[in-house]
Write an enzyme that holds these catalytic residues in place. Sequence first.
Site, mmCIF file in Angstrom:
data_model
loop_
_atom_site.group_PDB
_atom_site.id
_atom_site.type_symbol
_atom_site.label_atom_id
_atom_site.label_comp_id
_atom_site.label_asym_id
_atom_site.label_seq_id
_atom_site.Cartn_x
_atom_site.Cartn_y
_atom_site.Cartn_z
ATOM 1 N N ASP A 107 0.633 -29.674 -9.687
ATOM 2 C CA ASP A 107 0.658 -28.821 -10.875
ATOM 3 C C ASP A 107 -0.717 -28.590 -11.475
ATOM 4 O O ASP A 107 -0.874 -27.732 -12.338
ATOM 5 C CB ASP A 107 1.550 -29.458 -11.948
ATOM 6 N N GLU A 119 19.982 -26.436 -15.900
ATOM 7 C CA GLU A 119 20.667 -27.697 -15.620
ATOM 8 C C GLU A 119 21.007 -28.438 -16.904
ATOM 9 O O GLU A 119 22.097 -29.005 -17.046
ATOM 10 C CB GLU A 119 19.796 -28.554 -14.705
ATOM 11 N N PHE A 125 4.528 -37.204 -7.209
ATOM 12 C CA PHE A 125 4.779 -36.922 -5.797
ATOM 13 C C PHE A 125 3.474 -36.793 -5.006
ATOM 14 O O PHE A 125 3.330 -37.349 -3.918
ATOM 15 C CB PHE A 125 5.598 -35.648 -5.649
#
Length: 460
Positions: free
Chosen positions: A310, A173, A13
């Site tokens: 990150d 998830e 990203f």
Amino acid sequence: MQRHRVVVIGAGFGGLFAIKALKKADVDITLINGTAYHLFQPLLYQVATGILSQGEIAPPIREVLKRQDNVDVRLGWASHIDVEKKIVSVEGPGVDYEVPYDTLIVAAGAAQSYFGHDQFADHAPGMKNIDDALELRARIFGAFEIADLQTDPEAIDRWLTFVVVGAGPTGTEMAGQIAELAHRNLPGQYKHIDPRKARIILVDALPAVLNTFGDHLSTRALRQLHLLGVEVELNTRVVGVDATGIEVETERGHERIPSMTKVWAAGVSAPPLARKLADAAGAKVDRAGRVFVEPDLTVPGHPEIFVLGDMMNLDDEHGQLLPGVAQVAIQGGKYAAGTIKNRLAGKPAGKPFKYFDKGSLATISRFSAVASIWKLRLDGFPAWLIWVAVHLFYLVGFKNRVTAVMHWAISFLGRGRSERVATVQQAFARRAIHEYGDPFERAREEAAASDEASRLSEQH
């Protein structure tokens, strides 16, 4: 005159949004990435559980950037950064090369952290790349197939026990989708086992699931997991993982959970490149290997080097460490591009980077999610609709959005999973590569040996 050279390491990203923001800038961009695709990591778990194909969340980088003429896409892994000569050394598939830069953007993402126990990876793959997702798909669906062949009840139970380590968004998830597979999608397809008897166990050392979402949403998520049949073990620390089970320390004491399929979603760390960069630039790193950066996202003493997402350690205006989420990387990429354009235009330095928190989302199961958006706290179907809209918006490419909606309809409205194909190579490649070694290095050694043999043969 030579144009300003911008080298971007990483097509996640941060890197991708920085490149797009420099589309009309008077710069030449070189993108270095270890894969030929851009990965939409938040949906990796859906590849692992047969909802989406890998192509829908990983479009080719060259296709994404085909209309941007100032970008040169290069395949390879950055191995060293010479901050004095401003050169990036790259290890490509079978070939090494160097790329000079005037400005460097380092956005190589995150690596899975096993908290000092990297040997766990052989038996509990993480969720950081396509290889991990395809391996897990092979292990998950393969577990039901192998269980159907067993005659020993203990062996059946072992194959039908799935342990997910880490109760953050990814782990929650993943556990929810495995539970849906076992209890909703697969029943009636096997003659000798009942998939509904599968155990899905979610383990975390912390006292809450989705602990960053707050007590209200955490409690709702825990309740929904219980309704799905997921066994949630909190305050439980993993101390051992092997082929047939997992060792944990709980409030009840030491326990062993027999299980053939384990998923690791417990922690992240910066890739080794972050520490290499810090050593070369004289910067500091935190315990997770992230580089401490200036408020403008540059490395101290090196304003020409930006570190994003990150890989960076930076506090917000409240003194809280910025989270390792997509929005931090996206906004950081746009900020770095804006700074570069201002410098080239001779404009003064802008304001420090300020992260705008757009909220957090996590899906538990079909039609059920939790959403923390500013002061708004939602759960259930309304939160799930927001989750669908946001993920569709950030999926790259119109075609991917259309096919994702079709596959979601098949999986969530019906009972099918359109991507259940799994191969032996996907299931065992990790172990084979470890034993065989680096295939590109092996190929180079074998080619060199063959050339030497041919040379000696010609001499004689």
